[in-house]
Scaffold this active site. Structure first.
Site, PDB file in Angstrom:
ATOM      1  N   HIS A  96       3.556  -5.292   6.410  1.00 12.02           N
ATOM      2  CA  HIS A  96       3.424  -4.899   5.255  1.00 12.02           C
ATOM      3  C   HIS A  96       4.706  -5.454   4.344  1.00 12.02           C
ATOM      4  N   GLY A 127       0.091   7.251  19.303  1.00  9.97           N
ATOM      5  CA  GLY A 127       0.605   6.149  18.717  1.00  9.97           C
ATOM      6  C   GLY A 127       2.396   6.466  18.613  1.00  9.97           C
ATOM      7  N   HIS A 128       2.747   7.175  19.582  1.00 13.52           N
ATOM      8  CA  HIS A 128       4.333   7.536  19.295  1.00 13.52           C
ATOM      9  C   HIS A 128       5.069   6.502  19.409  1.00 13.52           C
ATOM     10  N   LYS A 135     -11.425   3.917   8.696  1.00 12.74           N
ATOM     11  CA  LYS A 135     -10.750   5.319   7.993  1.00 12.74           C
ATOM     12  C   LYS A 135     -11.647   6.105   7.440  1.00 12.74           C
ATOM     13  N   ASP A 150      -3.482 -10.823  -3.963  1.00  5.68           N
ATOM     14  CA  ASP A 150      -2.722  -9.544  -4.620  1.00  5.68           C
ATOM     15  C   ASP A 150      -3.273  -8.266  -3.838  1.00  5.68           C
ATOM     16  N   ASN A 201       1.483   3.593   1.036  1.00  6.87           N
ATOM     17  CA  ASN A 201       2.117   2.608   1.909  1.00  6.87           C
ATOM     18  C   ASN A 201       3.342   3.348   2.320  1.00  6.87           C
ATOM     19  N   LEU A 202       4.009   2.881   3.677  1.00 11.13           N
ATOM     20  CA  LEU A 202       5.154   3.763   4.227  1.00 11.13           C
ATOM     21  C   LEU A 202       6.042   2.557   4.766  1.00 11.13           C
ATOM     22  N   TYR A 248     -10.904  -2.358   7.714  1.00  9.38           N
ATOM     23  CA  TYR A 248      -9.934  -0.915   7.957  1.00  9.38           C
ATOM     24  C   TYR A 248     -10.408   0.375   7.093  1.00  9.38           C
ATOM     25  N   SER A 274      -5.670   6.468   5.213  1.00  6.24           N
ATOM     26  CA  SER A 274      -4.615   5.495   4.132  1.00  6.24           C
ATOM     27  C   SER A 274      -5.314   5.416   2.946  1.00  6.24           C
ATOM     28  N   SER A 275      -4.196   5.185   2.130  1.00  8.22           N
ATOM     29  CA  SER A 275      -4.769   4.995   0.523  1.00  8.22           C
ATOM     30  C   SER A 275      -5.662   3.886   0.440  1.00  8.22           C
ATOM     31  N   CYS A 276      -6.284   3.084   1.243  1.00 13.04           N
ATOM     32  CA  CYS A 276      -7.078   2.023   1.129  1.00 13.04           C
ATOM     33  C   CYS A 276      -8.554   2.507   1.195  1.00 13.04           C
TER      34      CYS A 276
HETATM   35  N1  LIG Z   1       2.348   1.689   7.879  1.00 17.22           N
HETATM   36  C1  LIG Z   1       1.819   2.015   6.694  1.00 17.22           C
HETATM   37  O1  LIG Z   1       2.178   1.547   5.724  1.00 17.22           O
HETATM   38  C2  LIG Z   1       0.644   3.088   6.561  1.00 17.22           C
HETATM   39  C3  LIG Z   1       0.081   3.626   7.859  1.00 17.22           C
HETATM   40  N2  LIG Z   1      -0.858   4.413   7.938  1.00 17.22           N
HETATM   41  C4  LIG Z   1      -1.468   5.062   9.033  1.00 17.22           C
HETATM   42  O2  LIG Z   1      -0.648   5.620   9.900  1.00 17.22           O
HETATM   43  C5  LIG Z   1      -0.654   5.585  11.052  1.00 17.22           C
HETATM   44  C6  LIG Z   1       0.356   4.947  12.008  1.00 17.22           C
HETATM   45  O3  LIG Z   1       0.712   3.884  11.436  1.00 17.22           O
HETATM   46  P1  LIG Z   1       2.015   3.113  11.796  1.00 17.22           P
HETATM   47  O4  LIG Z   1       2.970   3.845  12.770  1.00 17.22           O
HETATM   48  O5  LIG Z   1       2.420   2.058  10.773  1.00 17.22           O
HETATM   49  O6  LIG Z   1       1.339   1.937  12.878  1.00 17.22           O
HETATM   50  P2  LIG Z   1       2.297   1.402  14.162  1.00 17.22           P
HETATM   51  O7  LIG Z   1       1.601  -0.146  14.282  1.00 17.22           O
HETATM   52  O8  LIG Z   1       3.593   1.057  13.852  1.00 17.22           O
HETATM   53  O9  LIG Z   1       1.821   2.140  15.413  1.00 17.22           O
HETATM   54  C7  LIG Z   1       0.576   2.314  15.768  1.00 17.22           C
HETATM   55  C8  LIG Z   1       0.351   2.695  17.186  1.00 17.22           C
HETATM   56  O10 LIG Z   1      -0.889   2.860  17.369  1.00 17.22           O
HETATM   57  C9  LIG Z   1      -0.895   2.675  19.054  1.00 17.22           C
HETATM   58  N3  LIG Z   1      -2.225   1.815  19.409  1.00 17.22           N
HETATM   59  C10 LIG Z   1      -2.710   0.868  18.677  1.00 17.22           C
HETATM   60  N4  LIG Z   1      -3.787   0.364  19.420  1.00 17.22           N
HETATM   61  C11 LIG Z   1      -3.853   1.391  20.659  1.00 17.22           C
HETATM   62  C12 LIG Z   1      -4.821   1.465  21.664  1.00 17.22           C
HETATM   63  N5  LIG Z   1      -5.932   0.669  21.785  1.00 17.22           N
HETATM   64  N6  LIG Z   1      -4.728   2.278  22.442  1.00 17.22           N
HETATM   65  C13 LIG Z   1      -3.406   3.188  22.460  1.00 17.22           C
HETATM   66  N7  LIG Z   1      -2.668   3.052  21.422  1.00 17.22           N
HETATM   67  C14 LIG Z   1      -2.888   2.132  20.533  1.00 17.22           C
HETATM   68  C15 LIG Z   1       0.250   1.619  19.329  1.00 17.22           C
HETATM   69  O11 LIG Z   1       0.715   1.937  20.489  1.00 17.22           O
HETATM   70  P3  LIG Z   1       1.633   1.292  21.548  1.00 17.22           P
HETATM   71  O12 LIG Z   1       3.190   0.917  20.778  1.00 17.22           O
HETATM   72  O13 LIG Z   1       1.960   1.777  22.691  1.00 17.22           O
HETATM   73  O14 LIG Z   1       1.153   0.006  21.779  1.00 17.22           O
HETATM   74  C16 LIG Z   1       1.205   1.869  18.236  1.00 17.22           C
HETATM   75  O15 LIG Z   1       2.458   2.591  18.556  1.00 17.22           O
HETATM   76  C17 LIG Z   1      -2.060   4.837  11.404  1.00 17.22           C
HETATM   77  O16 LIG Z   1      -3.207   5.648  11.392  1.00 17.22           O
HETATM   78  C18 LIG Z   1      -2.079   4.070  10.053  1.00 17.22           C
HETATM   79  O17 LIG Z   1      -3.580   3.438   9.563  1.00 17.22           O
HETATM   80  C19 LIG Z   1      -1.741   4.680   6.762  1.00 17.22           C
HETATM   81  C20 LIG Z   1      -1.003   4.560   5.546  1.00 17.22           C
HETATM   82  C21 LIG Z   1      -0.016   3.525   5.445  1.00 17.22           C
HETATM   83  C1  LIG Z   2      -1.077   0.245   3.605  1.00 14.86           C
HETATM   84  C2  LIG Z   2      -1.991  -0.760   3.163  1.00 14.86           C
HETATM   85  O1  LIG Z   2      -1.552  -2.071   3.449  1.00 14.86           O
HETATM   86  C3  LIG Z   2      -2.488  -3.043   3.120  1.00 14.86           C
HETATM   87  O2  LIG Z   2      -2.743  -3.015   1.773  1.00 14.86           O
HETATM   88  P1  LIG Z   2      -1.483  -3.637   0.617  1.00 14.86           P
HETATM   89  O3  LIG Z   2      -0.983  -2.643   0.009  1.00 14.86           O
HETATM   90  O4  LIG Z   2      -2.206  -4.844   0.005  1.00 14.86           O
HETATM   91  O5  LIG Z   2      -0.446  -4.331   1.936  1.00 14.86           O
HETATM   92  P2  LIG Z   2       0.900  -5.252   1.957  1.00 14.86           P
HETATM   93  O6  LIG Z   2       2.242  -4.257   2.077  1.00 14.86           O
HETATM   94  O7  LIG Z   2       0.623  -6.172   3.021  1.00 14.86           O
HETATM   95  O8  LIG Z   2       0.845  -5.662   0.457  1.00 14.86           O
HETATM   96  C4  LIG Z   2       1.272  -5.660  -0.912  1.00 14.86           C
HETATM   97  C5  LIG Z   2       1.612  -6.505  -1.546  1.00 14.86           C
HETATM   98  O9  LIG Z   2       2.613  -7.140  -1.429  1.00 14.86           O
HETATM   99  C6  LIG Z   2       2.167  -8.643  -1.640  1.00 14.86           C
HETATM  100  N1  LIG Z   2       3.267  -9.385  -0.957  1.00 14.86           N
HETATM  101  C7  LIG Z   2       4.481 -10.099  -1.343  1.00 14.86           C
HETATM  102  N2  LIG Z   2       4.906 -10.782  -0.415  1.00 14.86           N
HETATM  103  C8  LIG Z   2       4.394 -10.146   0.725  1.00 14.86           C
HETATM  104  C9  LIG Z   2       4.722 -10.526   1.971  1.00 14.86           C
HETATM  105  O10 LIG Z   2       5.884 -11.217   2.376  1.00 14.86           O
HETATM  106  N3  LIG Z   2       4.049  -9.725   2.959  1.00 14.86           N
HETATM  107  C10 LIG Z   2       3.004  -8.806   2.684  1.00 14.86           C
HETATM  108  N4  LIG Z   2       2.516  -8.298   3.546  1.00 14.86           N
HETATM  109  N5  LIG Z   2       2.754  -8.830   1.367  1.00 14.86           N
HETATM  110  C11 LIG Z   2       3.322  -9.381   0.386  1.00 14.86           C
HETATM  111  C12 LIG Z   2       0.898  -8.722  -1.352  1.00 14.86           C
HETATM  112  O11 LIG Z   2       0.205  -9.723  -1.656  1.00 14.86           O
HETATM  113  C13 LIG Z   2       0.147  -7.477  -2.051  1.00 14.86           C
HETATM  114  O12 LIG Z   2      -0.036  -7.758  -3.279  1.00 14.86           O
HETATM  115  C14 LIG Z   2      -3.937  -2.831   3.465  1.00 14.86           C
HETATM  116  O13 LIG Z   2      -4.296  -4.068   4.000  1.00 14.86           O
HETATM  117  C15 LIG Z   2      -4.010  -1.648   4.355  1.00 14.86           C
HETATM  118  O14 LIG Z   2      -3.850  -1.673   5.587  1.00 14.86           O
HETATM  119  C16 LIG Z   2      -3.269  -0.449   3.938  1.00 14.86           C
HETATM  120  O15 LIG Z   2      -3.696   0.736   4.120  1.00 14.86           O
END
Ligand SMILES: NC(=O)C1=CN([C@@H]2O[C@H](COP(=O)(O)OP(=O)(O)OC[C@H]3O[C@@H](n4cnc5c(N)ncnc54)[C@H](OP(=O)(O)O)[C@@H]3O)[C@@H](O)[C@H]2O)C=CC1
Ligand SMILES: C[C@H]1O[C@H](OP(=O)(O)OP(=O)(O)OC[C@H]2O[C@@H](n3cnc4c(=O)[nH]c(N)nc43)[C@H](O)[C@@H]2O)[C@@H](O)[C@@H](O)C1=O
Length: 312
Positions: free
Chosen positions: A180, A11-12, A141, A270, A166-167, A137, A108-110
């Site tokens: 997000h 996932g680089h 996880k 929410d 959340n990142l 999801y 993930s925190s979910c």
């Molecule tokens: N973003 C967040 O807020 C959070 C993220 N995480 C976890 O962190 C990790 C990374 O997330 P994040 O970087 O945000 O996600 P991104 O969507 O930014 O990146 C995910 C990567 O996964 C690769 N990927 C997805 N499906 C496939 C597949 N079928 N085969 C090969 N590669 C695949 C993609 O590769 P390509 O680009 O080559 O298509 C992509 O680069 C995940 O495990 C996520 O659950 C946990 C908590 C919060």
């Molecule tokens: C990282 C985490 O991310 C997901 O959970 P989440 O924390 O609920 O994610 P979110 O960032 O999309 O929303 C946070 C809050 O924010 C509000 N909100 C307002 N306005 C917008 C808006 O415009 N977009 C989005 N997406 N949300 C919005 C939204 O309604 C919610 O109350 C998981 O499904 C799961 O994948 C997981 O692990």
């Protein structure tokens, strides 16, 4: 990890994977193996088995996953469960078969129950019902955590798991439906300011609380755990501080310089009322985050401005 070890970052190109690669390179690790999803579909068991047999990585960061915000999780429920189960199972099994020295799985925190006490201690896993919008999801996880634990207990594999909050950061997803909240609000406020709009629509009530960690801090914590941590117990990664969505929106509005109104769309969900990580295990291991939320939003907005054409 020795500097010459071969390290596979799955996932680089994603937000987390790219931050891990940056951190590893800056720390002197140069032997990094990567594949895009079009070069290697991690859902394909045979392709993953062949890749591991050919490359024989020593270390694996599992940062590939089907990822999205509350809307995407709720709509693409089958994909979030199917893709993530296959990606994790294929990589973890191949890592075992090919004697990978150590693997870090990202959850993930979910994974925690919707109504769990706050802050969320690692022990609260499987103590109650999950939030409905991201149950598929979260189940995938939880399966990833259990795979790491099972391969450790049955085969002695040094597979560890980390649960990020959340990142946000460079290479985030700015699609207004799939993303997000933090990147969505950066884009919405920026576009509203550029177009002279009077208001920005924000989902939900504004009352849910979320904790936000910059991706470079997360990557630093992952490399720290890979270098130092070898236990079965998984580790929360976060800041230990949260804000309401309303407070987040006000911070982003101020950073972007939008002067209009916030309009809350309460037809949108929410989700979980609060997800604040208990980070005492991580702090006791000797790691703490560096980037506070205000600074993090500011550098992320600058990154958005520089890379808008790629992100939008
Ligand atoms: N973003 C967040 O807020 C959070 C993220 N995480 C976890 O962190 C990790 C990374 O997330 P994040 O970087 O945000 O996600 P991104 O969507 O930014 O990146 C995910 C990567 O996964 C690769 N990927 C997805 N499906 C496939 C597949 N079928 N085969 C090969 N590669 C695949 C993609 O590769 P390509 O680009 O080559 O298509 C992509 O680069 C995940 O495990 C996520 O659950 C946990 C908590 C919060
Ligand atoms: C990282 C985490 O991310 C997901 O959970 P989440 O924390 O609920 O994610 P979110 O960032 O999309 O929303 C946070 C809050 O924010 C509000 N909100 C307002 N306005 C917008 C808006 O415009 N977009 C989005 N997406 N949300 C919005 C939204 O309604 C919610 O109350 C998981 O499904 C799961 O994948 C997981 O692990």
């Amino acid at each position: 990890m020795r500097k010459q070890d071969k390290i596979y970052v799955a996932g680089h190109r994603g937000m987390v994977g790219s931050a891990i690669v940056r951190n590893l390179r800056n720390s002197g690790y140069q032997n990094i193996v990567t594949r895009t999803s079009s070069e290697l579909d991690l859902r394909n068991q045979t392709a993953v088995a062949d890749f591991f047999a050919d490359e024989q990585p020593n270390y694996v960061f599992l940062a590939a996953a089907k990822v999205g915000g509350i809307w995407a999780n709720n709509v693409y429920r089958a994909e979030f469960l199917y893709d993530n189960l296959l990606i994790e199972a294929n990589i973890i099994h191949s890592a075992y078969k090919n004697k990978v020295e150590k693997l870090l799985f990202l959850g993930s925190s979910c994974i925690y129950p919707k109504m769990a006490p706050q802050p969320l201690k690692e022990d609260y896993l499987l103590s109650g019902y999950l939030e409905a919008t991201n149950e598929p999801y979260a189940i995938a996880k939880i399966a990833g955590i259990k795979l790491c634990e099972a391969y450790r207990s049955q085969y002695g594999c040094n597979f560890i798991s980390a649960m990020p909050t959340n990142l946000y950061g460079p290479n985030d997803n700015y699609d207004l439906q799939g993303s997000h909240v933090l990147p969505a609000l950066i884009r919405k406020f920026h576009e509203a300011k550029s177009n002279g709009s009077a208001f920005v629509e924000i989902w939900g009530s504004g009352s849910p609380r979320r904790e936000f960690l910059h991706a470079d801090d997360l990557a630093d914590a992952c490399v720290f755990l890979m270098e130092t941590y070898n236990e079965k117990l998984f580790v929360n990664i976060g800041t230990g501080e949260d804000v309401t969505i309303r407070e987040l929106a006000e911070l982003i509005k101020e950073t972007v310089g939008f002067e209009g109104e916030l309009r809350w769309n309460t037809d949108k969900p929410d989700g979980t009322p609060r997800k604040l990580m208990d980070v005492s295990r991580l702090h006791n291991l000797g790691w703490q985050h560096r980037t506070d939320l205000k600074k993090g939003i500011s550098i992320t907005y600058q990154d958005f401005l520089r890379n808008q054409e790629v992100y939008v």
